[in-house]
Design a protein around this motif. Structure first.
Motif: not given
Length: 719
Positions: A516-532, A545-548, A552-555
């Motif tokens: 709710a607060f990182l993956v789906a949040h429209p602003l925090m998404w920009h930070l969350a997608r740049r982290l492990v 596409d917001r999948t994990f 090896h790029d496997e979902t």
């Protein structure tokens, strides 16, 4: 439009109800209340008050210096002084408590509770004095006290103050008939004010009130019986007359904009004055002006009410912010909006630096809480994290903690919820419509806005509206972008720092919170997608596409019950290099050093002696030492001539690393000694006391914290 009745006939203009018959005074002269004092604790209450965490942190070895700062006024922030009294050795605290006269205008119950629990009657005078000044916010501290002065005070609250009714009834419920001997002399006395309060109090006390009054003799007991028998029908209280509010001399009402009615036209002049008078009334008192204020909100355009209270605020500023005008900021809290937030928050940050400005700054925080929009709470959170004034930072943190407690959240969970979405689309972008052309705003790894045209080509900046653009759409879109850039700038660095801190401290999110607060949040998404990220022992990143996606790029799909945390490189082990390559291949820039962060560990046996000798000896710039405070290090207590001789970082309960400095940092004049020699780096249980070393060194300390510590020391001592 028919105006609300309260705007035409305000409560202070109405005639008071006649005094009920049968309530004539009964006088018995010569009575005196007992002069003793007692502290009556509810079960577990004293222990609960003693456990309240006081403001300020003091280390063993600092007490004498702190006491001296208390005496000479250098410890000027009252919550810190209260924290000292709650924690200091008794031989230092008790004499200072006797002469303590705090000057506070805010709620102080929280700070006084551990002091009252510790010292009981020795804290009586200061607690009662502050309770008188602020019955609603500080009054609860006198709940355990039983004496003539407290009985009179609480009876007065019962009679006069709507805001203190719950507290007054709680006090009389606790003390019951034991309070009667203290009330009878006032109830049967000549002084009108104390008599009214005492009579009302006797009528609310449950039990054998007449029997308890007999300690003053049969005549007094019979008089009390007649008072109780003559109670107004239905127990109706006898209320004192209401005093009409007045406007301050510095406020020129004719210069203020008149609110605009929703159906057209301006609010009539007298109704506008009534509203201004109502806004000066403190909430919770006997004079209930809710009908006036709510009525105006119902019939007036919100923007015009905001303009009114902001103009009033500007008039207050022009008059040099005279004291006793807290209603100005309360009015902003009632009718303020995000435009007010953007103007007010920077002022609140600066006010503590002005003479007498701290109280206004605290009231400004309360206004932000009252406005309550996402942006207001975001600015409150920013002040709590980054204000350069320790006192204001602490007040903001306490207000956030109260909000979190009311919502049943931790501080971190509340911070998640305080990040606005700024009206961004679900994909984290904003489309700006100029009519014949459109632009899309995204964000980089530092949350700086990035502008692209409809074809996806990056532009250096958003162009100004041109002649071919829509004359209405384009200027509005341009203003929208300017507001967005300013609003995001106010939160960007704090949010990046918050996530970096979460990585270091190991803060975890539930799977639902993460979504709710990182993956789906429209602003925090920009930070969350740049982290492990880590869920259990499984590392993953967020794909476009917001999948994990795993290494090896496997979902992958972490278990719904598993927590999620930001992966510190220490925890990635042998996969760190591979993850770094993945991010390099995808050209993903990180908001803070994660994959490129140093991974350090102690050498075999290092630290077991209680020292970290490899960092001792270098001479380093003082500014570099001060930079450690950004990562959790604390400057030492000032010693002789105001010199701080060490800086320390606590890694675990009872485990701190201390860096001894020579010649030390001069308080208030850090450039006096521009370089520092690292004389010793030692592991102890208490900074400032080298004799108390930690027996096991850093054994058992989280490897992440050890790595961060070593990175800090390596940076500090680098050539």
């Amino acid at each position: 439009m028919d105006l609300p009745k309260a705007l035409l006939d305000p409560p202070w203009a109405r005639r008071p109800a006649p005094v009920p018959s049968g309530d004539e005074p009964i006088i018995v002269p010569g009575l005196a209340a007992p002069d003793d004092r007692a502290v009556v604790w509810a079960p577990g209450e004293r222990e609960s008050w003693a456990a309240v965490r006081p403001y300020g942190s003091f280390q063993d070895g600092e007490w004498e210096e702190a006491a001296e700062k208390f005496r000479d006024g250098r410890m000027g922030y009252e919550p810190t002084r209260a924290g000292f009294l709650a924690q200091a050795p008794e031989h230092l605290a008790r004499p200072l408590l006797a002469g303590w006269e705090p000057h506070v205008t805010w709620d102080f119950d929280h700070s006084l509770q551990p002091i009252v629990a510790r010292f009981e009657t020795a804290a009586w005078d200061v607690a009662v004095r502050l309770a008188k000044q602020n019955p609603y916010g500080t009054g609860p501290v006198v709940l355990p006290f039983l004496s003539a002065d407290v009985a009179r005070l609480v009876a007065d609250w019962l009679y006069r103050l709507k805001s203190a009714q719950k507290l007054a009834h709680a006090w009389f419920d606790r003390h019951g008939v034991a309070a009667v001997p203290y009330l009878v002399p006032d109830a049967l006395g000549k002084r009108v004010g104390p008599r009214r309060g005492a009579v009302k109090a006797l009528r609310v006390i449950k039990g054998d009130v007449v029997g308890a009054a007999r300690v003053h003799g049969d005549e007094a007991a019979e008089a009390v019986a007649r008072l109780l028998a003559a109670a107004p029908p239905g127990g109706a209280p006898v209320e004192p007359p209401v005093r009409a509010p007045s406007l301050p001399k510095w406020l020129d009402t004719d210069a203020l904009p008149r609110p605009v009615l929703r159906e057209g036209g301006e609010l009539p002049r007298e109704a506008a004055r009534t509203l201004l008078l109502a806004l000066t009334v403190s909430p919770g008192g006997r004079l209930d002006v809710t009908g006036v204020v709510d009525g105006a909100a119902r019939v007036c355009e919100p923007e015009s009410l905001t303009a009114l209270v902001w103009a009033q605020f500007e008039a207050w500023q022009a008059a040099r912010m005279p004291k006793g005008s807290g209603f100005v900021l309360s009015a902003l809290g009632r009718f303020g909006d995000d435009v007010v937030v953007r103007r007010l928050a920077p002022l609140v940050r600066e006010w503590p630096g002005r003479s007498g400005g701290y109280s206004s700054a605290v009231q400004g925080l309360e206004a932000l809480v009252a406005i309550g929009t996402d942006l207001a709470l975001t600015h409150l959170n920013g002040i709590a994290q980054k204000s350069r004034y320790k006192g204001l930072r602490g007040e903001a943190q306490r207000k956030l903690a109260q909000i979190a407690e009311r919502r049943g959240l931790t501080a971190g969970q509340l911070a998640d919820r305080l990040v606005p979405d700024f009206g961004l689309d679900a994909d984290g972008t904003l489309t700006l419509d100029y009519g014949p052309r459109r632009f899309v705003v995204g964000f980089d790894e530092q949350l700086k806005p990035q502008v692209s045209d409809e074809g996806g080509a990056r532009r250096k900046a958003l162009p100004k509206p041109g002649a071919k653009d829509d004359p209405d759409l384009a200027p509005a879109a341009y203003r929208r972008f300017a507001e967005l850039r300013k609003d995001v700038r106010a939160v960007a660095s704090a949010e990046v720092a918050r996530l970096e801190s979460a990585m270091v401290t190991g803060r975890a999110w539930t799977r639902a919170e993460f979504g709710a607060f990182l993956v789906a949040h429209p602003l925090m998404w920009h930070l969350a997608r740049r982290l492990v990220w880590l869920s259990g022992d499984r590392a993953f990143r967020l794909a476009e596409d917001r999948t994990f996606a795993d290494l090896h790029d496997e979902t992958v799909e972490p278990a719904a019950s598993a927590d999620v945390r930001i992966a510190h490189p220490v925890l990635l082990g042998d996969t760190l290099a591979a993850w770094s390559q993945v991010f390099a291949d995808y050209e993903i820039l990180q908001p803070f050093p994660q994959l490129g962060r140093p991974v350090l560990a102690l050498a075999d046996g290092e630290g077991s002696s209680g020292r970290l000798e490899r960092f001792e000896g270098p001479t380093v710039p003082t500014g570099r030492v001060l930079g450690l405070t950004r990562t959790g290090w604390r400057r030492g207590a000032p010693q002789d001539n105001g010199i701080e001789h060490w800086i320390s970082r606590t890694l675990a309960p009872g485990v701190s690393v201390v860096v001894d400095l020579s010649p030390g940092i001069a308080v208030g004049y850090v450039d006096l000694n521009p370089v520092q020699k690292i004389e010793r780096v030692w592991i102890g249980t208490s900074p400032g006391d080298p004799s108390r070393t930690a027996g096991n060194g850093l054994a058992g300390v989280d490897p992440v914290l050890v790595s961060e510590l070593l990175a800090d020391l390596t940076t500090l001592t680098a050539p």
